[in-house]
Design an enzyme around this catalytic site. Structure first.
Site, PDB file in Angstrom:
ATOM      1  N   GLY A 100       0.802  -1.214   0.000  1.00 13.51           N
ATOM      2  CA  GLY A 100       0.000   0.000   0.000  1.00 13.51           C
ATOM      3  C   GLY A 100       0.836   1.265   0.000  1.00 13.51           C
ATOM      4  O   GLY A 100       2.029   1.259  -0.290  1.00 13.51           O
ATOM      5  N   HIS A 157       4.611   1.942  -7.934  1.00 16.06           N
ATOM      6  CA  HIS A 157       3.628   0.855  -7.865  1.00 16.06           C
ATOM      7  C   HIS A 157       2.721   0.851  -9.091  1.00 16.06           C
ATOM      8  O   HIS A 157       2.407  -0.210  -9.647  1.00 16.06           O
ATOM      9  CB  HIS A 157       2.756   1.005  -6.614  1.00 16.06           C
ATOM     10  CG  HIS A 157       3.477   0.868  -5.320  1.00 16.06           C
ATOM     11  ND1 HIS A 157       3.675   1.933  -4.469  1.00 16.06           N
ATOM     12  CD2 HIS A 157       4.032  -0.206  -4.715  1.00 16.06           C
ATOM     13  CE1 HIS A 157       4.317   1.515  -3.395  1.00 16.06           C
ATOM     14  NE2 HIS A 157       4.561   0.226  -3.520  1.00 16.06           N
ATOM     15  N   GLN A 166       7.441  -9.634   8.163  1.00 19.64           N
ATOM     16  CA  GLN A 166       8.697  -9.180   7.576  1.00 19.64           C
ATOM     17  C   GLN A 166       9.277  -7.949   8.268  1.00 19.64           C
ATOM     18  O   GLN A 166      10.272  -7.390   7.807  1.00 19.64           O
ATOM     19  CB  GLN A 166       8.530  -8.920   6.078  1.00 19.64           C
ATOM     20  CG  GLN A 166       7.658  -7.741   5.708  1.00 19.64           C
ATOM     21  CD  GLN A 166       7.279  -7.759   4.241  1.00 19.64           C
ATOM     22  OE1 GLN A 166       6.570  -8.644   3.776  1.00 19.64           O
ATOM     23  NE2 GLN A 166       7.765  -6.780   3.491  1.00 19.64           N
ATOM     24  N   LYS A 172      12.532  -4.006  -9.541  1.00 15.27           N
ATOM     25  CA  LYS A 172      13.974  -4.179  -9.368  1.00 15.27           C
ATOM     26  C   LYS A 172      14.524  -3.337  -8.222  1.00 15.27           C
ATOM     27  O   LYS A 172      15.649  -3.579  -7.777  1.00 15.27           O
ATOM     28  CB  LYS A 172      14.707  -3.800 -10.658  1.00 15.27           C
ATOM     29  CG  LYS A 172      14.648  -4.853 -11.747  1.00 15.27           C
ATOM     30  CD  LYS A 172      15.560  -4.452 -12.901  1.00 15.27           C
ATOM     31  CE  LYS A 172      15.552  -5.477 -14.013  1.00 15.27           C
ATOM     32  NZ  LYS A 172      16.460  -5.072 -15.119  1.00 15.27           N
ATOM     33  N   LYS A 173      13.771  -2.370  -7.752  1.00 18.31           N
ATOM     34  CA  LYS A 173      14.277  -1.572  -6.635  1.00 18.31           C
ATOM     35  C   LYS A 173      14.618  -2.472  -5.453  1.00 18.31           C
ATOM     36  O   LYS A 173      15.619  -2.269  -4.773  1.00 18.31           O
ATOM     37  CB  LYS A 173      13.268  -0.515  -6.212  1.00 18.31           C
ATOM     38  CG  LYS A 173      13.743   0.292  -5.007  1.00 18.31           C
ATOM     39  CD  LYS A 173      12.748   1.354  -4.620  1.00 18.31           C
ATOM     40  CE  LYS A 173      13.186   2.015  -3.326  1.00 18.31           C
ATOM     41  NZ  LYS A 173      13.096   1.109  -2.170  1.00 18.31           N
TER      42      LYS A 173
END
EC number: 6.3.2.1
Length: 279
Positions: free
Chosen positions: A27, A33, A57, A145-146
């Site tokens: 979110g 995103h 996590q 990929k970040k």
């Protein structure tokens, strides 16, 4: 767009779909995103997004409680992207009882870099991603990929567990000044936000040096850490690794032109930023 929190209702809604493209998020959606949603649409239909801030996590001293939750805003953004279903479960929906079974990535990939500084992080990621995949049952899923190490771990996990989903990698989206978009950027003060692009600039200088023939990677890494520390950063790591497995390259691999990536994590004030750049 349907907003669904129940796993049972989600499965009913998606029954018979065999080209679903899935984008899992926590979110507080930004343009990065939304670019994932657009890429997902190129690879499947319908597009399903999820929003779930996954407690598993987060470490005990991390930002689970203050992580930005902006569901109504996020819904409006996803509607404009023509997302078919938003799966937005509560913690009770995802974990109706204690989650005793976990998915543990191997130490050679999950215990280095981010895994070293955030113990348990990738176990939490792998567990929730596996559960989300079981709920959505997509044909493809898109990851940015970040979060380079996360992308590699999820891709390898799906391969080794024979999950029938293709993982699509999306390029990092950046602000005009080079800062990688992140939900945590909103934690930065005005002065910190002005300084934040220096992380990407530092990685770019490393990339240019390696492409220019510099093979003393340890020297480049140390110079980068010293440079950032001198500007008020607290680097966790800046490391040049092989793209294939995130292991440090040897001299022969460097001479052979092994594809590399420089990955970094550093705190600026109280905000921890990550970034990477392929070489």
């Amino acid at each position: 767009m349907k907003v669904i929190s129940s796993i049972h209702e989600l499965r009913d809604q998606l029954r018979g779909q065999n080209r679903t493209a899935f984008v899992p998020t926590m979110g507080n959606l930004h343009e990065g995103h939304l670019s994932l949603m657009r890429l997902a649409r190129q690879h499947g239909d319908p597009v399903v997004a999820s929003i779930f801030v996954n407690r598993l996590q987060f470490g005990p001293n991390e930002d689970f409680d203050k992580y930005p939750r902006t569901l109504q805003d996020d819904i409006e953004k996803l509607q404009k992207e023509n997302v078919y279903v938003l799966f937005a479960p509560t913690e009770r929906d995802m974990y109706p009882e204690p989650q005793e079974y976990r998915v543990l990535p191997p130490d050679d990939l999950g215990g280095i870099l981010e895994g070293e500084f955030r113990p348990g992080f990738f176990t939490g990621v792998c567990t929730v991603v596996t559960k989300l995949m079981a709920c959505v049952q997509p044909r493809v899923a898109v990851f940015g990929k970040k979060d380079y190490q996360q992308l590699m771990i999820v891709r390898r996990m799906c391969q080794q567990l024979a999950l029938p989903v293709d993982i699509i990698a999306a390029e990092t989206v950046r602000d005009e000044d080079g800062l990688a978009l992140s939900s945590r950027n909103r934690y930065l003060s005005a002065d910190e936000r002005s300084e934040a692009p220096e992380l990407a600039k530092t990685l770019q200088r490393i990339r240019e040096s390696v492409l220019g023939g510099e093979h003393d990677l340890g020297k480049l890494e140390e110079m980068a850490r010293t440079h950032l520390a001198g500007r008020g950063w607290a680097p966790d790591y800046i490391s040049i690794r092989r793209r294939a497995n995130l292991i440090a390259p040897d001299a022969a691999q460097l001479e052979a032109g092994e594809p590399l990536v420089v990955v970094a994590a550093a705190k600026l004030g109280a905000t921890r930023l990550i970034d990477n750049l392929e070489i």
